[in-house]
Write a protein that holds these residues in place. Structure first.
Motif, PDB file in Angstrom:
ATOM      1  N   ALA A  75       1.987  11.343  -0.437  1.00 24.52           N
ATOM      2  CA  ALA A  75       1.689   9.924  -0.243  1.00 24.52           C
ATOM      3  C   ALA A  75       1.295   9.595   1.193  1.00 24.52           C
ATOM      4  O   ALA A  75       0.768   8.513   1.464  1.00 24.52           O
ATOM      5  CB  ALA A  75       2.891   9.075  -0.641  1.00 24.52           C
ATOM      6  N   GLY A  76       1.561  10.543   2.115  1.00 20.46           N
ATOM      7  CA  GLY A  76       1.243  10.301   3.518  1.00 20.46           C
ATOM      8  C   GLY A  76       2.200   9.350   4.195  1.00 20.46           C
ATOM      9  O   GLY A  76       1.813   8.606   5.106  1.00 20.46           O
ATOM     10  N   VAL A  77       3.465   9.379   3.746  1.00 22.31           N
ATOM     11  CA  VAL A  77       4.484   8.512   4.345  1.00 22.31           C
ATOM     12  C   VAL A  77       5.713   9.360   4.675  1.00 22.31           C
ATOM     13  O   VAL A  77       5.768  10.547   4.347  1.00 22.31           O
ATOM     14  CB  VAL A  77       4.882   7.357   3.395  1.00 22.31           C
ATOM     15  N   SER A  78       6.711   8.742   5.297  1.00 19.09           N
ATOM     16  CA  SER A  78       7.954   9.444   5.601  1.00 19.09           C
ATOM     17  C   SER A  78       8.906   9.380   4.413  1.00 19.09           C
ATOM     18  O   SER A  78       8.752   8.538   3.519  1.00 19.09           O
ATOM     19  CB  SER A  78       8.627   8.804   6.815  1.00 19.09           C
ATOM     20  N   LYS A  79       9.913  10.255   4.424  1.00 23.14           N
ATOM     21  CA  LYS A  79      10.917  10.211   3.359  1.00 23.14           C
ATOM     22  C   LYS A  79      11.655   8.869   3.314  1.00 23.14           C
ATOM     23  O   LYS A  79      11.830   8.306   2.222  1.00 23.14           O
ATOM     24  CB  LYS A  79      11.916  11.367   3.522  1.00 23.14           C
ATOM     25  N   PRO A  80      12.064   8.313   4.471  1.00 21.57           N
ATOM     26  CA  PRO A  80      12.704   7.000   4.414  1.00 21.57           C
ATOM     27  C   PRO A  80      11.811   5.920   3.793  1.00 21.57           C
ATOM     28  O   PRO A  80      12.307   5.009   3.125  1.00 21.57           O
ATOM     29  CB  PRO A  80      13.010   6.689   5.889  1.00 21.57           C
ATOM     30  N   ASP A  99       2.386  17.209 -12.921  1.00 24.35           N
ATOM     31  CA  ASP A  99       1.897  18.555 -12.600  1.00 24.35           C
ATOM     32  C   ASP A  99       2.991  19.607 -12.621  1.00 24.35           C
ATOM     33  O   ASP A  99       2.759  20.739 -13.056  1.00 24.35           O
ATOM     34  CB  ASP A  99       1.212  18.565 -11.230  1.00 24.35           C
ATOM     35  N   GLN A 100       4.188  19.262 -12.128  1.00 23.57           N
ATOM     36  CA  GLN A 100       5.207  20.310 -11.981  1.00 23.57           C
ATOM     37  C   GLN A 100       6.558  19.958 -12.580  1.00 23.57           C
ATOM     38  O   GLN A 100       7.490  20.763 -12.506  1.00 23.57           O
ATOM     39  CB  GLN A 100       5.382  20.654 -10.488  1.00 23.57           C
ATOM     40  N   GLY A 101       6.689  18.786 -13.185  1.00 23.24           N
ATOM     41  CA  GLY A 101       7.938  18.424 -13.823  1.00 23.24           C
ATOM     42  C   GLY A 101       8.873  17.659 -12.900  1.00 23.24           C
ATOM     43  O   GLY A 101       8.712  17.667 -11.676  1.00 23.24           O
ATOM     44  N   TYR A 102       9.852  17.022 -13.513  1.00 26.70           N
ATOM     45  CA  TYR A 102      10.799  16.209 -12.753  1.00 26.70           C
ATOM     46  C   TYR A 102      11.689  17.069 -11.863  1.00 26.70           C
ATOM     47  O   TYR A 102      11.878  16.776 -10.678  1.00 26.70           O
ATOM     48  CB  TYR A 102      11.651  15.386 -13.717  1.00 26.70           C
ATOM     49  N   GLY A 103      12.261  18.129 -12.429  1.00 29.32           N
ATOM     50  CA  GLY A 103      13.214  18.940 -11.683  1.00 29.32           C
ATOM     51  C   GLY A 103      12.633  19.580 -10.438  1.00 29.32           C
ATOM     52  O   GLY A 103      13.311  19.693  -9.408  1.00 29.32           O
ATOM     53  N   ALA A 104      11.374  20.008 -10.509  1.00 29.52           N
ATOM     54  CA  ALA A 104      10.759  20.707  -9.380  1.00 29.52           C
ATOM     55  C   ALA A 104      10.241  19.767  -8.302  1.00 29.52           C
ATOM     56  O   ALA A 104       9.896  20.205  -7.202  1.00 29.52           O
ATOM     57  CB  ALA A 104       9.610  21.582  -9.886  1.00 29.52           C
ATOM     58  N   THR A 105      10.161  18.498  -8.600  1.00 27.16           N
ATOM     59  CA  THR A 105       9.611  17.528  -7.646  1.00 27.16           C
ATOM     60  C   THR A 105      10.695  17.038  -6.701  1.00 27.16           C
ATOM     61  O   THR A 105      11.801  16.704  -7.124  1.00 27.16           O
ATOM     62  CB  THR A 105       8.993  16.335  -8.398  1.00 27.16           C
ATOM     63  N   THR A 106      10.370  16.989  -5.409  1.00 33.35           N
ATOM     64  CA  THR A 106      11.310  16.508  -4.405  1.00 33.35           C
ATOM     65  C   THR A 106      10.756  15.260  -3.723  1.00 33.35           C
ATOM     66  O   THR A 106       9.538  15.019  -3.721  1.00 33.35           O
ATOM     67  CB  THR A 106      11.569  17.578  -3.333  1.00 33.35           C
ATOM     68  N   ILE A 107      11.657  14.516  -3.113  1.00 37.59           N
ATOM     69  CA  ILE A 107      11.249  13.335  -2.352  1.00 37.59           C
ATOM     70  C   ILE A 107      10.348  13.751  -1.191  1.00 37.59           C
ATOM     71  O   ILE A 107       9.376  13.051  -0.862  1.00 37.59           O
ATOM     72  CB  ILE A 107      12.481  12.570  -1.824  1.00 37.59           C
ATOM     73  N   ALA A 108      10.645  14.890  -0.589  1.00 32.13           N
ATOM     74  CA  ALA A 108       9.821  15.374   0.525  1.00 32.13           C
ATOM     75  C   ALA A 108       8.387  15.618   0.061  1.00 32.13           C
ATOM     76  O   ALA A 108       7.429  15.293   0.784  1.00 32.13           O
ATOM     77  CB  ALA A 108      10.421  16.654   1.102  1.00 32.13           C
ATOM     78  N   GLN A 109       8.213  16.197  -1.124  1.00 31.77           N
ATOM     79  CA  GLN A 109       6.867  16.429  -1.650  1.00 31.77           C
ATOM     80  C   GLN A 109       6.142  15.115  -1.909  1.00 31.77           C
ATOM     81  O   GLN A 109       4.950  14.986  -1.624  1.00 31.77           O
ATOM     82  CB  GLN A 109       6.950  17.240  -2.941  1.00 31.77           C
ATOM     83  N   VAL A 110       6.860  14.159  -2.473  1.00 32.02           N
ATOM     84  CA  VAL A 110       6.257  12.847  -2.733  1.00 32.02           C
ATOM     85  C   VAL A 110       5.813  12.205  -1.425  1.00 32.02           C
ATOM     86  O   VAL A 110       4.702  11.670  -1.322  1.00 32.02           O
ATOM     87  CB  VAL A 110       7.253  11.925  -3.475  1.00 32.02           C
ATOM     88  N   ALA A 111       6.673  12.271  -0.417  1.00 33.51           N
ATOM     89  CA  ALA A 111       6.344  11.684   0.883  1.00 33.51           C
ATOM     90  C   ALA A 111       5.113  12.331   1.488  1.00 33.51           C
ATOM     91  O   ALA A 111       4.208  11.645   1.991  1.00 33.51           O
ATOM     92  CB  ALA A 111       7.535  11.816   1.828  1.00 33.51           C
ATOM     93  N   THR A 112       5.046  13.655   1.435  1.00 31.95           N
ATOM     94  CA  THR A 112       3.906  14.378   2.008  1.00 31.95           C
ATOM     95  C   THR A 112       2.609  14.007   1.304  1.00 31.95           C
ATOM     96  O   THR A 112       1.593  13.720   1.954  1.00 31.95           O
ATOM     97  CB  THR A 112       4.133  15.897   1.908  1.00 31.95           C
ATOM     98  N   ALA A 146       0.832  -1.210   0.000  1.00 30.42           N
ATOM     99  CA  ALA A 146       0.000   0.000   0.000  1.00 30.42           C
ATOM    100  C   ALA A 146       0.862   1.254   0.000  1.00 30.42           C
ATOM    101  O   ALA A 146       0.555   2.238  -0.685  1.00 30.42           O
ATOM    102  CB  ALA A 146      -0.938  -0.013   1.212  1.00 30.42           C
ATOM    103  N   SER A 147       1.959   1.227   0.772  1.00 36.22           N
ATOM    104  CA  SER A 147       2.863   2.378   0.812  1.00 36.22           C
ATOM    105  C   SER A 147       3.511   2.601  -0.554  1.00 36.22           C
ATOM    106  O   SER A 147       3.608   3.737  -1.027  1.00 36.22           O
ATOM    107  CB  SER A 147       3.956   2.162   1.867  1.00 36.22           C
TER     108      SER A 147
END
Length: 209
Positions: free
Chosen positions: A50-55, A35-48, A20-21
């Protein structure tokens, strides 16, 4: 003393949570990349999102470049199953069609289905390939894999092309390009059905069907 074998611990609950994660991370990455392109996307944004932690993002999928690759693979295949696109049931059905006209229709339907899912991710990869060497390598891989895929589809059609085999493969590779779907459907407002009919006619002409 007799050797004692270690038991392998398996938790369906934990496995389900991990799956599920991973699914949540891939959905979030897909949305942000588009929505915003590869360069502008961060792991922190993905984590937020997705509702999970960066690790968890790293554990579930990997770094940002790996995220883009897996998002691409899932978009092309339609799921996270490791089988290749050409191993799927809709491609197998082409070889069993029994009639060349029907086989061409199934080929066009397969290409349309893949590009409907994948064209926006393809645009993300194209956009970042000029500035990021890792993404540039992914772009080259994607182009090469599509050419191989064109050869597989031609083989399943069981028909002699109207052109020399290499030219036929090159032409089908070009017809399969997600760019065509993006321009005609996303930009020019064609329906997916109209795009699929266009593909059917072009592939039929390629095979002189």
């Amino acid at each position: 003393m007799a050797d004692v074998k270690k038991r392998t611990y398996h938790s369906p609950l934990r496995t389900g949570q991990a799956e599920a994660s991973r699914a949540a991370v891939l959905r979030a990455a897909h949305e942000l990349f588009v929505d915003q392109g590869y360069g502008a996307t961060t792991i922190a944004q993905v984590a937020t999102l997705a509702g999970v932690s960066k690790p968890t993002v790293f554990a579930a999928v990997g770094n940002k470049a790996t995220l883009l690759k897996v998002v691409r693979d899932v978009a092309m295949a339609g799921d996270d199953d490791p089988r290749t696109v050409t191993e799927r049931a809709d491609v197998a059905a082409i070889a069993r069609a029994g009639d060349l006209g029907r086989a061409v229709e199934l080929t066009a339907a397969h290409i349309a289905a893949v590009n409907a899912r994948y064209h926006d991710v393809h645009e993300v990869i194209r956009g970042a390939s000029g500035t990021d060497p890792v993404v540039a390598e992914l772009w080259e891989t994607a182009e090469a894999e599509r050419h191989v895929g064109a050869g597989h589809l031609l083989a399943r059609l069981h028909a002699a092309p109207a052109l020399p085999p290499q030219h036929a493969q090159d032409r089908l590779w070009l017809l399969m390009a997600p760019d065509n779907y993006h321009r005609l459907v996303a930009q020019r407002g064609w329906t997916r059905s109209a795009y699929q009919r266009w593909l059917t006619a072009e592939i039929g002409a390629l095979l002189d069907a």
